[in-house]
Design a protein around this motif. Structure first.
Motif, PDB file in Angstrom:
ATOM      1  N   MET A 159       0.815  -1.179   0.000  1.00  0.00           N
ATOM      2  CA  MET A 159       0.000   0.000   0.000  1.00  0.00           C
ATOM      3  C   MET A 159       0.872   1.261   0.000  1.00  0.00           C
ATOM      4  O   MET A 159       0.534   2.218  -0.682  1.00  0.00           O
ATOM      5  N   THR A 160       1.930   1.235   0.758  1.00  0.00           N
ATOM      6  CA  THR A 160       2.822   2.381   0.818  1.00  0.00           C
ATOM      7  C   THR A 160       3.477   2.619  -0.532  1.00  0.00           C
ATOM      8  O   THR A 160       3.642   3.760  -0.955  1.00  0.00           O
ATOM      9  N   ARG A 161       3.825   1.530  -1.166  1.00  0.00           N
ATOM     10  CA  ARG A 161       4.435   1.649  -2.486  1.00  0.00           C
ATOM     11  C   ARG A 161       3.458   2.286  -3.473  1.00  0.00           C
ATOM     12  O   ARG A 161       3.845   3.137  -4.274  1.00  0.00           O
ATOM     13  N   LEU A 162       2.192   1.874  -3.439  1.00  0.00           N
ATOM     14  CA  LEU A 162       1.167   2.431  -4.325  1.00  0.00           C
ATOM     15  C   LEU A 162       0.970   3.914  -4.039  1.00  0.00           C
ATOM     16  O   LEU A 162       0.865   4.731  -4.963  1.00  0.00           O
ATOM     17  N   ASN A 163       0.955   4.293  -2.759  1.00  0.00           N
ATOM     18  CA  ASN A 163       0.820   5.710  -2.398  1.00  0.00           C
ATOM     19  C   ASN A 163       2.021   6.518  -2.899  1.00  0.00           C
ATOM     20  O   ASN A 163       1.870   7.651  -3.367  1.00  0.00           O
ATOM     21  N   LEU A 164       3.202   5.953  -2.820  1.00  0.00           N
ATOM     22  CA  LEU A 164       4.405   6.631  -3.293  1.00  0.00           C
ATOM     23  C   LEU A 164       4.372   6.825  -4.810  1.00  0.00           C
ATOM     24  O   LEU A 164       4.688   7.906  -5.308  1.00  0.00           O
ATOM     25  N   VAL A 165       3.941   5.808  -5.532  1.00  0.00           N
ATOM     26  CA  VAL A 165       3.832   5.912  -6.995  1.00  0.00           C
ATOM     27  C   VAL A 165       2.784   6.955  -7.365  1.00  0.00           C
ATOM     28  O   VAL A 165       3.002   7.797  -8.255  1.00  0.00           O
ATOM     29  N   LEU A 166       1.655   6.936  -6.673  1.00  0.00           N
ATOM     30  CA  LEU A 166       0.607   7.918  -6.962  1.00  0.00           C
ATOM     31  C   LEU A 166       1.074   9.339  -6.620  1.00  0.00           C
ATOM     32  O   LEU A 166       0.753  10.299  -7.335  1.00  0.00           O
ATOM     33  N   LEU A 167       1.844   9.483  -5.547  1.00  0.00           N
ATOM     34  CA  LEU A 167       2.386  10.798  -5.184  1.00  0.00           C
ATOM     35  C   LEU A 167       3.354  11.303  -6.273  1.00  0.00           C
ATOM     36  O   LEU A 167       3.303  12.471  -6.665  1.00  0.00           O
ATOM     37  N   LEU A 168       4.206  10.422  -6.766  1.00  0.00           N
ATOM     38  CA  LEU A 168       5.130  10.801  -7.839  1.00  0.00           C
ATOM     39  C   LEU A 168       4.370  11.179  -9.117  1.00  0.00           C
ATOM     40  O   LEU A 168       4.711  12.150  -9.790  1.00  0.00           O
ATOM     41  N   VAL A 169       3.327  10.446  -9.463  1.00  0.00           N
ATOM     42  CA  VAL A 169       2.502  10.769 -10.638  1.00  0.00           C
ATOM     43  C   VAL A 169       1.821  12.114 -10.439  1.00  0.00           C
ATOM     44  O   VAL A 169       1.752  12.941 -11.359  1.00  0.00           O
ATOM     45  N   LEU A 170       1.335  12.368  -9.224  1.00  0.00           N
ATOM     46  CA  LEU A 170       0.682  13.653  -8.925  1.00  0.00           C
ATOM     47  C   LEU A 170       1.660  14.816  -9.032  1.00  0.00           C
ATOM     48  O   LEU A 170       1.337  15.846  -9.631  1.00  0.00           O
ATOM     49  N   VAL A 171       2.868  14.662  -8.513  1.00  0.00           N
ATOM     50  CA  VAL A 171       3.880  15.721  -8.592  1.00  0.00           C
ATOM     51  C   VAL A 171       4.288  15.953 -10.043  1.00  0.00           C
ATOM     52  O   VAL A 171       4.409  17.093 -10.508  1.00  0.00           O
ATOM     53  N   ALA A 172       4.488  14.878 -10.786  1.00  0.00           N
ATOM     54  CA  ALA A 172       4.853  15.009 -12.215  1.00  0.00           C
ATOM     55  C   ALA A 172       3.734  15.702 -12.981  1.00  0.00           C
ATOM     56  O   ALA A 172       3.981  16.561 -13.851  1.00  0.00           O
ATOM     57  N   SER A 173       2.509  15.342 -12.665  1.00  0.00           N
ATOM     58  CA  SER A 173       1.360  15.973 -13.333  1.00  0.00           C
ATOM     59  C   SER A 173       1.287  17.468 -12.994  1.00  0.00           C
ATOM     60  O   SER A 173       1.029  18.306 -13.869  1.00  0.00           O
ATOM     61  N   ALA A 174       1.531  17.807 -11.734  1.00  0.00           N
ATOM     62  CA  ALA A 174       1.495  19.217 -11.324  1.00  0.00           C
ATOM     63  C   ALA A 174       2.612  20.005 -12.009  1.00  0.00           C
ATOM     64  O   ALA A 174       2.402  21.123 -12.495  1.00  0.00           O
ATOM     65  N   LEU A 175       3.820  19.416 -12.072  1.00  0.00           N
ATOM     66  CA  LEU A 175       4.936  20.089 -12.752  1.00  0.00           C
ATOM     67  C   LEU A 175       4.654  20.256 -14.250  1.00  0.00           C
ATOM     68  O   LEU A 175       4.965  21.287 -14.843  1.00  0.00           O
ATOM     69  N   SER A 176       4.054  19.236 -14.824  1.00  0.00           N
ATOM     70  CA  SER A 176       3.697  19.332 -16.252  1.00  0.00           C
ATOM     71  C   SER A 176       2.669  20.435 -16.474  1.00  0.00           C
ATOM     72  O   SER A 176       2.753  21.195 -17.458  1.00  0.00           O
ATOM     73  N   LEU A 177       1.693  20.548 -15.600  1.00  0.00           N
ATOM     74  CA  LEU A 177       0.671  21.589 -15.706  1.00  0.00           C
ATOM     75  C   LEU A 177       1.296  22.979 -15.580  1.00  0.00           C
ATOM     76  O   LEU A 177       0.982  23.884 -16.367  1.00  0.00           O
ATOM     77  N   VAL A 178       2.203  23.169 -14.646  1.00  0.00           N
ATOM     78  CA  VAL A 178       2.882  24.455 -14.471  1.00  0.00           C
ATOM     79  C   VAL A 178       3.685  24.793 -15.719  1.00  0.00           C
ATOM     80  O   VAL A 178       3.665  25.927 -16.211  1.00  0.00           O
ATOM     81  N   HIS A 179       4.383  23.790 -16.239  1.00  0.00           N
ATOM     82  CA  HIS A 179       5.189  24.024 -17.457  1.00  0.00           C
ATOM     83  C   HIS A 179       4.297  24.397 -18.643  1.00  0.00           C
ATOM     84  O   HIS A 179       4.621  25.307 -19.415  1.00  0.00           O
ATOM     85  N   GLN A 180       3.160  23.727 -18.799  1.00  0.00           N
ATOM     86  CA  GLN A 180       2.246  24.023 -19.905  1.00  0.00           C
ATOM     87  C   GLN A 180       1.670  25.443 -19.784  1.00  0.00           C
ATOM     88  O   GLN A 180       1.533  26.154 -20.784  1.00  0.00           O
ATOM     89  N   GLN A 181       1.335  25.849 -18.568  1.00  0.00           N
ATOM     90  CA  GLN A 181       0.829  27.215 -18.379  1.00  0.00           C
ATOM     91  C   GLN A 181       1.914  28.249 -18.703  1.00  0.00           C
ATOM     92  O   GLN A 181       1.632  29.283 -19.316  1.00  0.00           O
ATOM     93  N   TYR A 182       3.143  27.954 -18.289  1.00  0.00           N
ATOM     94  CA  TYR A 182       4.249  28.862 -18.598  1.00  0.00           C
ATOM     95  C   TYR A 182       4.434  28.983 -20.113  1.00  0.00           C
ATOM     96  O   TYR A 182       4.602  30.089 -20.647  1.00  0.00           O
TER      97      TYR A 182
END
Length: 127
Positions: free
Chosen positions: A1-24
């Motif tokens: 479960m911890t591993r799944l939460n860590l993977v989802l957290l990394l996907v969420l951070v990557a998605s947020a960074l991608s969104l910031v980059h696209q807006q820029y």
């Protein structure tokens, strides 16, 4: 479960960074577009100004004034008109020089006989 939460957290951070980059990138491209539109407006304004200057400089009265002042040109006058008449029937001279034999030089107003005048017709329209 911890591993799944860590993977989802990394996907969420990557998605947020991608969104910031696209807006820029969208903002950067919008600024570039606005600059290009402003440059196009300036160029269109300059083009219209140059067209007005061209029409002003090419006005017939100005051209005639410059021709008389700078080039010492004068209006044509029948008394000073010189007409060169080529003999009829010769189209080319010796050795392909284009000379048609002796040239008659006439001074002053000359009226060609009605038979040798070309008929007055309007030119054919070009396609």
């Amino acid at each position: 479960m911890t591993r799944l939460n860590l993977v989802l957290l990394l996907v969420l951070v990557a998605s947020a960074l991608s969104l910031v980059h696209q807006q820029y990138e969208a903002r950067r491209l919008f600024v570039a577009l606005e600059r290009a539109n402003a440059a196009a407006d300036r160029l269109a304004s300059d083009h219209e100004q140059l067209q007005v200057q061209k029409r002003t400089l090419a006005a017939p009265a100005r051209v005639q004034q410059l021709a008389s002042e700078r080039l010492q040109m004068r209006p044509i006058h029948p008394g000073i008109t010189e007409v060169l008449v080529l003999p009829i029937g010769s189209s080319s001279g010796p050795a392909g020089t284009g000379a048609a034999g002796p040239v008659q030089r006439l001074q002053g107003p000359v009226a060609a006989p009605a038979a040798s005048r070309p008929p007055l017709v309007s030119p054919e329209p070009r396609p």
